[in-house]
Design a protein around this motif. Structure first.
Motif, short mmCIF file in Angstrom:
data_model
loop_
_atom_site.label_atom_id
_atom_site.label_comp_id
_atom_site.label_asym_id
_atom_site.label_seq_id
_atom_site.Cartn_x
_atom_site.Cartn_y
_atom_site.Cartn_z
N LEU A 20 -1.91 3.22 2.89
CA LEU A 20 -0.58 3.05 2.31
C LEU A 20 0.07 1.75 2.79
O LEU A 20 0.61 0.98 1.99
N GLY A 31 -1.68 -1.19 1.34
CA GLY A 31 -1.36 -1.34 -0.08
C GLY A 31 -0.02 -2.02 -0.30
O GLY A 31 0.11 -2.90 -1.16
N LEU A 32 0.99 -1.62 0.50
CA LEU A 32 2.31 -2.25 0.37
C LEU A 32 2.25 -3.72 0.77
O LEU A 32 2.86 -4.58 0.12
N PRO A 52 -5.11 7.51 5.76
CA PRO A 52 -4.18 7.33 4.62
C PRO A 52 -2.98 6.47 4.96
O PRO A 52 -2.45 5.76 4.09
N GLY A 71 5.01 8.72 4.81
CA GLY A 71 5.17 8.04 3.52
C GLY A 71 6.63 8.01 3.08
O GLY A 71 7.14 6.97 2.64
N THR A 107 0.44 13.11 6.10
CA THR A 107 0.79 11.79 5.59
C THR A 107 2.13 11.78 4.86
O THR A 107 2.78 10.74 4.75
#
Length: 282
Positions: A198, A201-202, A194, A97, A93
Motif C-alpha cells: 500500500l 503504491g501511494l 500488504p 490503511g 491491514t
C-alpha cells in the motif's frame, strides 16, 4: 546520488525495516546527521520494493500455502489450514490503511521531527521491554483470532508516527496477545507485506505525477542492496530473538533516543557528530 549515499541508505532501509527500531526514523535521521541532501521519493520507492521482495522470497512457501488455503476457505465457506493466518493478515491491514488515508498528510507535515522521533523511540522501547517481560509467550501465529489481528492492526496504525517502528509496535501488540517472540516477529513480517504494498503504491503514484528526472541505475542498485540486507536481517533476527529476546533492541532504542535528545536540544553535539560521521563515511 553518490554511490556511497545509495549503499548506506539502502542498507539502512534493508536492515531497519524489519527490526523493532524504526526504518522511517533512520531514513530521516541518517541524511540529517551526515548533512546529505534528501534522497527523494523515487529512492524511497526503490528501497521499499527491495524490502518487499525480501520478505516475499523469505516466506514464499508459507505465503503459497496461505494463498491456497485462503481461496479454499472462500469456496468452502469455512476456514481451513493457513486460511486463518491469511485472513488475520488482511484484517490487520484495515486499521493502518484507514489511518494512512485520514492522517498520513498530517503526520508527514507535523510529526517528522527529531524530538518526536526521540520521544517515540524511547517510549515504545520501554513498552516493548515491559510487555516482553510480562507476556505469556504461550501461543504461535497460527492460533490468533480476528480480534487479535485487529488489535495488532490498530497498533500497526500507530507506526505512522516516525520513531514508533511498525515492526516494533506490531511485535509488542502480538506479545500482549500471548505470542512467543519468534511467532510475534513472524506475524509482524507477514503483516508488513500488504502495508509495504500500500505504501509503495501511494509513493509510486506520487512518483508518476512528478516531473523530477529519475536515475534508474541508482534505483535498481539501491533496491538490490535493500533486498539483500533485508533478507539477511529477517533470517538472523528470528534466530537472535529466539536466543536473547527483545532486550538488545530495547537498549538500542533507549541509547538512540537519548542521543537524539542530547543532540537536538543542544546544537553543539550535532555539529560534532555531523563532522565525525562524514569523516567515517568518506
Amino acid at each position: 546520488m553518490d554511490l556511497h549515499h545509495i549503499i548506506v541508505l539502502a542498507l539502512v532501509q534493508g536492515l531497519t525495516e524489519f527490526l523493532p527500531i524504526s526504518s522511517s526514523a533512520h531514513l530521516i535521521l541518517v541524511p540529517r546527521f551526515l548533512n546529505w541532501p534528501d534522497q527523494g521519493l523515487a529512492f524511497d520507492v526503490a528501497v521499499h520494493v527491495g524490502t518487499l521482495a525480501a520478505v516475499l522470497w523469505y516466506f514464499r512457501s508459507q505465503l503459497s500455502r496461505m494463498g491456497v488455503d485462503w481461496l479454499a476457505s472462500i469456496r468452502r465457506g469455512h476456514k481451513t489450514g493457513d486460511s486463518t493466518l491469511a485472513w488475520s493478515v488482511l484484517w490487520g491491514t484495515v486499521p493502518v490503511g484507514l489511518a494512512g488515508l485520514f492522517f498520513g498528510d498530517y503526520v508527514t507535515a507535523h510529526l517528522r521531527t527529531p524530538l518526536v522521533i526521540a520521544t517515540t523511540t524511547i517510549g515504545f522501547g520501554i513498552l516493548l521491554w515491559w510487555v516482553d517481560r510480562i507476556a505469556a509467550h504461550d501461543r504461535n501465529e497460527h492460533q490468533i483470532t480476528w480480534k487479535d489481528a485487529m488489535f495488532v492492526g490498530c497498533a500497526q496504525a500507530i507506526a505512522l508516527i516516525p520513531g514508533t517502528s511498525r515492526s516494533g509496535v506490531t511485535i509488542t501488540a502480538a506479545l500482549v496477545m500471548g505470542l512467543d517472540p519468534v511467532a510475534a516477529a513472524r506475524l509482524s513480517f507477514l503483516m508488513s507485506i500488504p502495508v509495504i504494498v500500500l505504501a509503495g503504491g501511494l509513493e509510486t503514484h506520487s512518483l508518476l505525477e512528478s516531473t523530477v528526472p529519475i536515475d534508474w541505475r541508482a534505483l535498481l542498485f539501491g533496491s538490490v542492496v535493500s533486498a539483500s540486507s533485508a533478507y539477511l536481517c529477517i533470517h538472523y533476527f528470528l534466530k537472535l530473538v529466539q536466543s536473547v529476546g527483545m532486550m538488545p533492541f530495547v537498549i538500542y532504542r533507549l541509547v538512540l533516543g537519548c542521543v537524539l535528545l542530547l543532540v537536538f536540544l543542544e546544537p553543539a553535539p550535532l555539529a560534532w557528530l555531523q563532522d565525525h560521521a562524514q569523516l567515517l563515511v568518506n
